[in-house]
Design an enzyme around this catalytic site. Structure first.
Site, PDB file in Angstrom:
ATOM      1  N   LYS A  61      29.508  45.778  19.867  1.00  0.00           N
ATOM      2  CA  LYS A  61      29.371  45.169  18.537  1.00  0.00           C
ATOM      3  C   LYS A  61      30.640  44.353  18.193  1.00  0.00           C
ATOM      4  CE  LYS A  61      26.240  48.776  16.878  1.00  0.00           C
ATOM      5  NZ  LYS A  61      25.917  49.686  15.756  1.00  0.00           N
TER       6      LYS A  61
ATOM      7  N   TYR B  96      16.957  45.029  14.343  1.00  0.00           N
ATOM      8  CA  TYR B  96      17.092  46.224  13.502  1.00  0.00           C
ATOM      9  C   TYR B  96      15.891  46.417  12.560  1.00  0.00           C
ATOM     10  CZ  TYR B  96      21.911  47.210  14.960  1.00  0.00           C
ATOM     11  OH  TYR B  96      23.033  47.562  15.677  1.00  0.00           O
TER      12      TYR B  96
ATOM     13  N   ASN C 281      30.522  51.164  14.712  1.00  0.00           N
ATOM     14  CA  ASN C 281      30.551  52.217  15.733  1.00  0.00           C
ATOM     15  C   ASN C 281      30.543  51.657  17.164  1.00  0.00           C
ATOM     16  OD1 ASN C 281      27.924  51.409  15.779  1.00  0.00           O
ATOM     17  ND2 ASN C 281      27.021  53.442  15.562  1.00  0.00           N
TER      18      ASN C 281
ATOM     19  N   HIS D 216      25.976  49.544  20.697  1.00  0.00           N
ATOM     20  CA  HIS D 216      24.564  49.869  20.487  1.00  0.00           C
ATOM     21  C   HIS D 216      23.919  50.091  21.843  1.00  0.00           C
ATOM     22  CE1 HIS D 216      20.366  49.593  19.200  1.00  0.00           C
ATOM     23  NE2 HIS D 216      20.203  48.879  20.298  1.00  0.00           N
TER      24      HIS D 216
ATOM     25  N   GLU E 169      14.284  45.108  23.383  1.00  0.00           N
ATOM     26  CA  GLU E 169      15.623  44.564  23.129  1.00  0.00           C
ATOM     27  C   GLU E 169      16.084  43.646  24.269  1.00  0.00           C
ATOM     28  OE1 GLU E 169      17.839  48.156  22.228  1.00  0.00           O
ATOM     29  OE2 GLU E 169      16.787  48.384  20.319  1.00  0.00           O
TER      30      GLU E 169
HETATM   31  P1  CMP Z   1      22.955  51.467  16.144  1.00  0.00           P
HETATM   32  O1  CMP Z   1      22.828  52.401  17.302  1.00  0.00           O
HETATM   33  O2  CMP Z   1      23.313  50.072  16.422  1.00  0.00           O
HETATM   34  O3  CMP Z   1      21.560  51.493  15.353  1.00  0.00           O
HETATM   35  C1  CMP Z   1      21.458  51.429  13.963  1.00  0.00           C
HETATM   36  C2  CMP Z   1      22.783  51.324  13.312  1.00  0.00           C
HETATM   37  O4  CMP Z   1      22.786  51.553  11.926  1.00  0.00           O
HETATM   38  C3  CMP Z   1      23.690  52.390  13.864  1.00  0.00           C
HETATM   39  O5  CMP Z   1      24.036  52.075  15.170  1.00  0.00           O
HETATM   40  C4  CMP Z   1      24.824  52.392  12.845  1.00  0.00           C
HETATM   41  O6  CMP Z   1      25.858  51.489  13.208  1.00  0.00           O
HETATM   42  C5  CMP Z   1      24.130  51.865  11.595  1.00  0.00           C
HETATM   43  N1  CMP Z   1      24.145  52.864  10.534  1.00  0.00           N
HETATM   44  C6  CMP Z   1      23.560  54.075  10.556  1.00  0.00           C
HETATM   45  N2  CMP Z   1      23.795  54.704   9.377  1.00  0.00           N
HETATM   46  C7  CMP Z   1      24.542  53.855   8.611  1.00  0.00           C
HETATM   47  C8  CMP Z   1      25.099  53.934   7.315  1.00  0.00           C
HETATM   48  N3  CMP Z   1      24.929  55.014   6.553  1.00  0.00           N
HETATM   49  N4  CMP Z   1      25.795  52.886   6.862  1.00  0.00           N
HETATM   50  C9  CMP Z   1      25.961  51.775   7.638  1.00  0.00           C
HETATM   51  N5  CMP Z   1      25.446  51.642   8.888  1.00  0.00           N
HETATM   52  C10 CMP Z   1      24.748  52.678   9.363  1.00  0.00           C
END
Ligand code: CMP
Length: 143
Positions: free
Chosen positions: A9, A49, A112, A115, A126
């Site tokens: 990311k 998403y 985080n 993905h 994807e």
């Molecule tokens: P990802 O695996 O990319 O898939 C969905 C994403 O939503 C997840 O990683 C997080 O980065 C994001 N996400 C999940 N919960 C929250 C939250 N409470 N606030 C912001 N982002 C979130």
């Protein structure tokens, strides 16, 4: 052979973690089948998403993933979808175990770092969303 879609990311790209992340999957033994640094459009982000459309953080999620370049990848190998997710660690980096990518490098659930597809169905969707067939390479790899 099973394939998955992984994406460093914008936070991971900005923090120079691309090499470290690629290296972890290479050293594990998975095969890199496609990779590119790219800017995701808002339209693609919303498709990617789509399952989170009703979540309160959807706007933030789309805003963040389009905020800078991402490093999109296709990885191949036996059980790569679930093993890659184990190597990434829990979605919330504060809950992710040390030794995992998010456990070692992350602090917040939004930023985080990486993905990864969560099922064969989402991997196929994807990979097709982010890669042309011609961008995915087939070659033999020494184990
Ligand atoms: P990802 O695996 O990319 O898939 C969905 C994403 O939503 C997840 O990683 C997080 O980065 C994001 N996400 C999940 N919960 C929250 C939250 N409470 N606030 C912001 N982002 C979130």
């Amino acid at each position: 052979m099973e394939q998955t879609f992984l994406m460093v990311k914008p936070d991971g790209v900005q923090r120079n973690l691309v090499g470290e992340i690629v290296s972890r999957f290479e050293r594990k033994g998975f095969k890199l089948a496609g990779a590119k640094l790219m800017q995701i459009s808002e339209e693609t982000a919303k498709m990617h998403y789509g399952e989170h459309e009703d979540k309160p953080f959807f706007g933030e999620l789309v805003g963040f993933i389009t905020s800078g370049p991402v490093f999109a990848m296709v990885w191949e190998g036996e059980n790569v979808i679930s093993t890659a997710r184990d190597m990434m660690g829990k979605t919330n980096p504060l809950e992710a175990a040390p030794g995992t990518i998010r456990g070692d490098y992350g602090m917040t659930v939004g930023k985080n770092i990486i993905h990864g597809s969560d099922s064969p169905e989402s991997a196929e969707k994807e990979i097709n969303l982010f890669f042309q067939v011609s961008e995915i390479k087939t070659y033999s790899k020494q184990d």
